[in-house]
Motif scaffolding. Structure first.
Motif, mmCIF file in Angstrom:
data_model
loop_
_atom_site.group_PDB
_atom_site.id
_atom_site.type_symbol
_atom_site.label_atom_id
_atom_site.label_comp_id
_atom_site.label_asym_id
_atom_site.label_seq_id
_atom_site.Cartn_x
_atom_site.Cartn_y
_atom_site.Cartn_z
ATOM 1 N N THR A 1 -1.375 6.647 -3.892
ATOM 2 C CA THR A 1 -0.160 6.148 -3.256
ATOM 3 C C THR A 1 -0.354 5.977 -1.754
ATOM 4 O O THR A 1 0.066 4.980 -1.170
ATOM 5 C CB THR A 1 1.030 7.071 -3.559
ATOM 6 O OG1 THR A 1 1.203 7.133 -4.980
ATOM 7 C CG2 THR A 1 2.303 6.564 -2.924
ATOM 8 N N VAL A 2 -1.011 6.939 -1.119
ATOM 9 C CA VAL A 2 -1.214 6.867 0.329
ATOM 10 C C VAL A 2 -2.106 5.674 0.690
ATOM 11 O O VAL A 2 -1.818 4.943 1.639
ATOM 12 C CB VAL A 2 -1.794 8.187 0.877
ATOM 13 C CG1 VAL A 2 -2.163 8.061 2.346
ATOM 14 C CG2 VAL A 2 -0.786 9.308 0.681
ATOM 15 N N GLU B 1 -0.006 2.454 0.233
ATOM 16 C CA GLU B 1 0.966 2.309 1.317
ATOM 17 C C GLU B 1 0.286 1.956 2.637
ATOM 18 O O GLU B 1 0.800 1.124 3.395
ATOM 19 C CB GLU B 1 1.770 3.604 1.482
ATOM 20 C CG GLU B 1 2.729 3.869 0.359
ATOM 21 C CD GLU B 1 3.434 5.210 0.469
ATOM 22 O OE1 GLU B 1 4.396 5.426 -0.296
ATOM 23 O OE2 GLU B 1 3.025 6.057 1.308
ATOM 24 N N ASN C 1 4.124 9.729 -2.601
ATOM 25 C CA ASN C 1 3.087 9.933 -1.595
ATOM 26 C C ASN C 1 2.922 11.406 -1.227
ATOM 27 O O ASN C 1 1.816 11.902 -1.104
ATOM 28 C CB ASN C 1 3.342 9.072 -0.356
ATOM 29 C CG ASN C 1 4.720 9.237 0.243
ATOM 30 O OD1 ASN C 1 5.484 10.137 -0.093
ATOM 31 N ND2 ASN C 1 5.054 8.329 1.149
#
Length: 167
Positions: free
Chosen positions: A106-107, A110, A77
């Motif tokens: 990724t952010v 998540e 991230n």
């Protein structure tokens, strides 16, 4: 000696660079970086002007950075790269803290997995990266507790709830 009459936001500047157009879904990333810089200023132990750069990128680029500089061939991230030069810039007088790279893929994943907004999670990761540049770490439990406490306090000041609370 720095001009303490200048607004604190002028003492620490986070420059935002976007290499992935999907980050355009986050409103005003430059303004976000300015707010984070102002919120982090009291935690950074430095009396003069500071600068750092936030690169908003994707999994491909962050995987490459992670492989080249951390020997981890996988996306992540956020990555922080502290500047080892302790001399301020001759022209601006600002000390350059370093660079932060953050991956959209990724952010976003998540944020969706944890029920957070993309902007709130991004804000948390910028704060996290800034704290790394300022010398904080989470290599052991005591360091992690200290760093997370700083993150929570800064984020609360930005109107974001404790990111470590169970969802």
């Amino acid at each position: 000696m720095p001009d303490r009459t200048a607004p604190e936001s002028d003492l620490f500047q986070l420059h935002c660079v976007t290499s992935d157009p999907r980050w355009e879904t986050v409103p005003d990333p430059d303004g976000l970086c300015a707010r984070v810089a102002q919120a982090c200023q009291p935690v950074i132990n430095h009396a003069g002007p500071l600068e750092a750069t936030v690169l908003l990128t994707d999994d491909t680029q962050i995987r490459d950075l992670n492989a080249r500089f951390r020997n981890q061939n996988k996306p992540t991230n956020v990555l922080s790269f502290a500047n080892e030069d302790e001399e301020p810039d001759a022209d601006s007088g600002a000390l350059y803290l370093g660079d932060i790279a953050i991956s959209y893929d990724t952010v976003l994943r998540e944020a969706e997995e944890t029920g957070k907004t993309l902007q709130d999670h991004l804000t948390h990761l910028i704060v996290h990266g800034v704290l790394h540049l300022a010398g904080f770490d989470h290599e052991d439990d005591a360091e992690a507790e200290d760093m997370e406490g700083q993150e929570v306090e800064i984020l609360l000041g930005l109107g974001i709830v404790d990111p470590y609370m169970a969802v």
